[in-house]
Write a protein that holds these residues in place. Sequence first.
Motif: not given
Length: 380
Positions: A303-323
């Motif tokens: 729910t971050r307004p923009m995916l950037r920085g390390r959190i953005g990198k981690w978020t994109l990497a985790l999109t393939e998982f079902a959490f």
Amino acid sequence: MPGLDRKLVEHKLPIKEGYLPVKQARRRMSMGTELKVKEEIERLLKAGFIRLAIYADWLANIVPVLKRKIGAVRICVDYRNLNEASPKDEYPMPMADMLVDGAAHNQMLSFVDGNVGHNQIMVVEEDIHKTAFMCPGHIGAFEYTVMPFGLNTVMPFGLRNAGAAYQRAMNSVFHDMIGHSLEVYIDDVVIKSPEEGDHVSNIKRAFLRMRQHKLKMNPKKCVFGVQAGNFLGFLVHQRDNKEGKEQAVYCLSKTLTEIERKYSAIERLCLTLYFTAVKLRHYMLPFTTYIIAKTDLIKYMLTRPMLRGRIGKWTLALTEFAFRYVPQKAVKGQAVAYFLADHLGEEIENVDSLDIANADLLTRAHTCFNNPIYSVHLTP
């Protein structure tokens, strides 16, 4: 030891353009060590692993390694200059954790270890002179006719690409057995059988293949017909619950870098999730993974307004998982990890109502990342 057939494998030592031969400066050692080195040189000469070196262009120093259990000395050679001049062999090495998983779930196992494995591979004749090394005192200079012993995982010695060469040879020898009745990592072999009655025939087939290629194993390091044993530093054994499903408890650890130590508590939790997902990706992808935490990490990251920085990198990497997030009501120390480890065969029927008893996970994550132990329970 006759060594593996040169048609199967030979070790080459090509030199990158622009590199010239290097002769290292001589080093001193004590008289006691010198005598032990002489004994080892005589043993290597008798075995045919080395020969006298004459007119050597490349010349390296030896590095004696004391074998404390028997009081003998093993000779390593400082091949750092030669390795720097050699191109890297990018042959893909097996992933140790995948081999361990492949060896598990079997009723019978046998563990076989190569006899001075690297020394069973010949160096191509035109490259032997590059392996020349000098000994102290009156002992002289020698060169290896076979791939020399090296502690690549401990010290920067030993020939580059030695592991890749040996793995390529072992994959060629056991190409049709790997993944079915056998797993191999360099000179460590585990023969496996899902059914006890098939194990003798699997062992026989493996040994006939070794005999065919003149591959020698060390009988002192072999164990046959067991249900559990050590493979690549892991305890391998039969693990199935009553439904035939695997339930694994993994303990992962990570040493923080200087920058990661400055992360906020919530960022460390996000790093925990990212690190776990990367390490256990092959387990987690086919299933839904439940995250038990005080804070909804998934919501925080997505729910971050923009995916950037390390959190953005981690978020994109985790999109393939079902959490799926499960609120943590309370936890006490390592109670969850210990419970899951002691109850591998029990399913959690209602994860949403899981009640785990009284501490702040953010604080615990901060402490754990300095002395980290994480337990991940995967339930298909």
